[in-house]
Design a protein around this motif. Structure first.
Motif, PDB file in Angstrom:
ATOM      1  N   CYS A   1      -9.556   6.941  10.846  1.00 42.20           N
ATOM      2  CA  CYS A   1      -9.250   5.561  11.244  1.00 42.20           C
ATOM      3  C   CYS A   1     -10.424   4.892  11.944  1.00 42.20           C
ATOM      4  O   CYS A   1     -10.576   3.674  11.873  1.00 42.20           O
ATOM      5  CB  CYS A   1      -8.014   5.537  12.146  1.00 42.20           C
ATOM      6  SG  CYS A   1      -6.477   5.930  11.291  1.00 42.20           S
ATOM      7  N   LEU A   2     -11.242   5.682  12.624  1.00 37.92           N
ATOM      8  CA  LEU A   2     -12.401   5.109  13.313  1.00 37.92           C
ATOM      9  C   LEU A   2     -13.577   4.876  12.361  1.00 37.92           C
ATOM     10  O   LEU A   2     -14.313   3.897  12.511  1.00 37.92           O
ATOM     11  CB  LEU A   2     -12.844   6.033  14.444  1.00 37.92           C
ATOM     12  CG  LEU A   2     -11.932   6.085  15.674  1.00 37.92           C
ATOM     13  CD1 LEU A   2     -12.459   7.096  16.670  1.00 37.92           C
ATOM     14  CD2 LEU A   2     -11.806   4.708  16.323  1.00 37.92           C
TER      15      LEU A   2
ATOM     16  N   LEU B   1      -6.443   4.315   3.250  1.00 37.77           N
ATOM     17  CA  LEU B   1      -7.875   4.070   3.406  1.00 37.77           C
ATOM     18  C   LEU B   1      -8.667   4.428   2.153  1.00 37.77           C
ATOM     19  O   LEU B   1      -9.892   4.318   2.154  1.00 37.77           O
ATOM     20  CB  LEU B   1      -8.418   4.855   4.604  1.00 37.77           C
ATOM     21  CG  LEU B   1      -7.809   4.529   5.965  1.00 37.77           C
ATOM     22  CD1 LEU B   1      -8.414   5.416   7.036  1.00 37.77           C
ATOM     23  CD2 LEU B   1      -7.995   3.064   6.309  1.00 37.77           C
ATOM     24  N   ASP B   2      -7.958   4.863   1.110  1.00 41.37           N
ATOM     25  CA  ASP B   2      -8.586   5.218  -0.160  1.00 41.37           C
ATOM     26  C   ASP B   2      -9.624   6.317   0.037  1.00 41.37           C
ATOM     27  O   ASP B   2     -10.772   6.216  -0.394  1.00 41.37           O
ATOM     28  CB  ASP B   2      -9.224   3.981  -0.810  1.00 41.37           C
ATOM     29  CG  ASP B   2      -9.536   4.201  -2.289  1.00 41.37           C
ATOM     30  OD1 ASP B   2      -8.923   5.099  -2.887  1.00 41.37           O
ATOM     31  OD2 ASP B   2     -10.401   3.484  -2.826  1.00 41.37           O
TER      32      ASP B   2
ATOM     33  N   GLY C   1      -0.693   9.788   3.842  1.00 45.30           N
ATOM     34  CA  GLY C   1      -0.512   8.336   3.890  1.00 45.30           C
ATOM     35  C   GLY C   1      -1.765   7.619   4.348  1.00 45.30           C
ATOM     36  O   GLY C   1      -2.150   6.586   3.794  1.00 45.30           O
ATOM     37  N   ILE C   2      -2.448   8.172   5.352  1.00 47.39           N
ATOM     38  CA  ILE C   2      -3.710   7.591   5.823  1.00 47.39           C
ATOM     39  C   ILE C   2      -4.771   7.666   4.732  1.00 47.39           C
ATOM     40  O   ILE C   2      -5.535   6.717   4.497  1.00 47.39           O
ATOM     41  CB  ILE C   2      -4.197   8.317   7.096  1.00 47.39           C
ATOM     42  CG1 ILE C   2      -3.312   7.956   8.288  1.00 47.39           C
ATOM     43  CG2 ILE C   2      -5.644   7.966   7.398  1.00 47.39           C
ATOM     44  CD1 ILE C   2      -3.430   6.524   8.766  1.00 47.39           C
TER      45      ILE C   2
ATOM     46  N   ASP D   1       0.839  -1.189   0.000  1.00 45.97           N
ATOM     47  CA  ASP D   1       0.000   0.000   0.000  1.00 45.97           C
ATOM     48  C   ASP D   1       0.881   1.248   0.000  1.00 45.97           C
ATOM     49  O   ASP D   1       1.879   1.317   0.732  1.00 45.97           O
ATOM     50  CB  ASP D   1      -0.901  -0.007   1.244  1.00 45.97           C
ATOM     51  CG  ASP D   1      -1.964   1.051   1.186  1.00 45.97           C
ATOM     52  OD1 ASP D   1      -1.635   2.220   1.472  1.00 45.97           O
ATOM     53  OD2 ASP D   1      -3.118   0.723   0.844  1.00 45.97           O
ATOM     54  N   PRO D   2       0.547   2.274  -0.807  1.00 45.23           N
ATOM     55  CA  PRO D   2       1.387   3.472  -0.884  1.00 45.23           C
ATOM     56  C   PRO D   2       1.502   4.243   0.418  1.00 45.23           C
ATOM     57  O   PRO D   2       2.391   5.089   0.559  1.00 45.23           O
ATOM     58  CB  PRO D   2       0.697   4.318  -1.968  1.00 45.23           C
ATOM     59  CG  PRO D   2      -0.711   3.823  -2.015  1.00 45.23           C
ATOM     60  CD  PRO D   2      -0.621   2.359  -1.706  1.00 45.23           C
TER      61      PRO D   2
END
Length: 394
Positions: free
Chosen positions: A139-140, A86-87, A81-82, A31-32
């Motif tokens: 993230c949640l 997570l697209d 990056g996140i 994943d990038p």
């Protein structure tokens, strides 16, 4: 002394994470996000080195601007990056715009010496806290199925870091010793954050390995066209069937099925239609067999059904008649009806053999007897010195 220990140990661990994330990002199909996080923690390490090198010796305003630029660059790279991981591509443009605005503000502060330090620190705190809060919420709210339990840890660390940035400058103003305590606390939270991100990438690697292993097992044990067991796996399943057949009076029947009229269908209608016919045959075999029975494709138009846990030989006739009835029914594909048939030879364990190969040979011989006489029927194997067994024909 404690300030120096925190700086040296924290910076060293940061560089370890940089190396690990850079190495992982080089793995094909990674994943990038890993590459962006490697750059992010490199920026964090550089900000720590700068802070350590200029502490007490440089102009506080210059130190604040340089440290703020590197720390905000870290948060920008972390957030991107996140977003990539997570697209969440829609969120990347606002992050870049916010980073551009902060960069402009820091540039203005560099050119305007009279700009108060609290204005600079407030902008830095708001930007870093905002991006960290964004990471925590993302993230949640967005949890991919292969994320495991690392995303909540990332969200927790990001949320605490957001709170840390939002309160750091006011606390330092009121309580100067918080500068050292806050630095140590921030170091621990940053390490937890990037450790969870590293765990997330490794979790993806683990899923890729398990998926590849599962796919390899399917290729090794299943026929790719029909989804039935293949000949390689048939032996292992047969051993399990024999373990059940060791009970008193239990029999196992091996039915060798060769389709009649399949070659003309394959030749006239094409191989794609022939493949769909075979898939329909496999579906019918599954319908006709119990969960304890075994269905396998062993050749082009040859199948084997192993009927297990039979208490009487008469049950074999009912099973064979049911198979024959379903396989002789026309198969309809795209509005066309294709007549099919089957020649079935049957051998019994332990009467006709005690190994799978010997039972298949016996069932194959019985099948050829049906095929050479009438087709569309079934016959039980009989030894050369025994009277012929009864057969059914359609």
């Amino acid at each position: 002394m404690f300030f120096q220990i925190v700086h040296i140990s924290g910076t060293t661990i940061y560089f370890v994470f940089v190396i690990l994330l850079c190495w992982i990002s080089r793995v094909p199909r990674t994943d990038p996000g890993a590459g962006w996080w490697a750059c992010a923690i490199l920026a964090a390490a550089m900000s720590r080195m700068l802070l350590f090198a200029l502490d007490g010796t440089g102009d506080p305003r210059t130190v604040l601007l340089a440290y703020g630029a590197l720390s905000s660059l870290e948060k920008t790279l972390l957030a991107i990056g996140i977003i990539r991981f997570l697209d969440l591509r829609a969120g990347e443009r606002p992050v870049r715009r916010a980073a551009g605005l902060l960069g402009g503000w820091l540039g203005l502060a560099w050119l305007v010496p009279d700009l108060p330090a609290w204005a600079i620190s407030t902008a830095l705190a708001a930007f870093n806290a905002g991006l960290l809060a964004f990471v925590a919420i993302a993230c949640l709210r967005r949890r991919p199925p292969d994320a495991g339990s690392w995303l909540p840890a990332t969200a927790l660390a990001s949320g605490l870091l957001a709170l840390h940035w939002a309160t750091a400058f006011p606390l330092i103003t009121v309580f100067p010793r918080w500068r050292v305590i806050g630095l140590a606390l921030g170091t621990v939270l940053v390490l937890i954050l990037y450790l969870s991100l590293l765990a997330g990438v490794l979790r993806q690697f683990q899923k890729r390995l398990t998926d590849a292993e599962s796919q390899a097992l399917e290729l090794a044990y299943l026929d790719p066209l029909t989804g039935l067991n293949n000949k390689n796996y048939l032996g292992k399943l047969f051993e399990q069937a024999l373990a059940l057949a060791t009970r008193p009076h239990h029999l196992v029947a091996v039915c060798y099925i060769d389709l009649d009229n399949f070659k003309p269908i394959n030749d006239s209608a094409g191989h794609k239609t022939g493949d769909r016919v075979l898939q329909e045959v496999a579906r019918r075999l599954k319908e006709c067999t119990r969960s304890t029975d075994i269905s396998a494709r062993i050749g082009g138009d040859e199948f084997i059904v192993v009927a297990t846990q039979l208490e009487q030989a008469v049950q074999v006739d009912r099973i064979a008649a049911k198979l024959l009835d379903r396989l002789c029914a026309d198969i309809r594909i795209d509005g066309a009806a294709y007549p099919l048939g089957a020649s079935i030879g049957i051998s019994l364990y332990p009467r006709d053999g005690d190994t799978l190969s010997s039972l298949i040979d016996a069932a194959d011989e019985a099948m050829y007897r049906v095929k050479s006489t009438r087709k569309n029927g079934y016959a039980l194997y009989s030894r050369p010195d025994a009277p012929p067994a009864a057969a059914d024909a359609r």
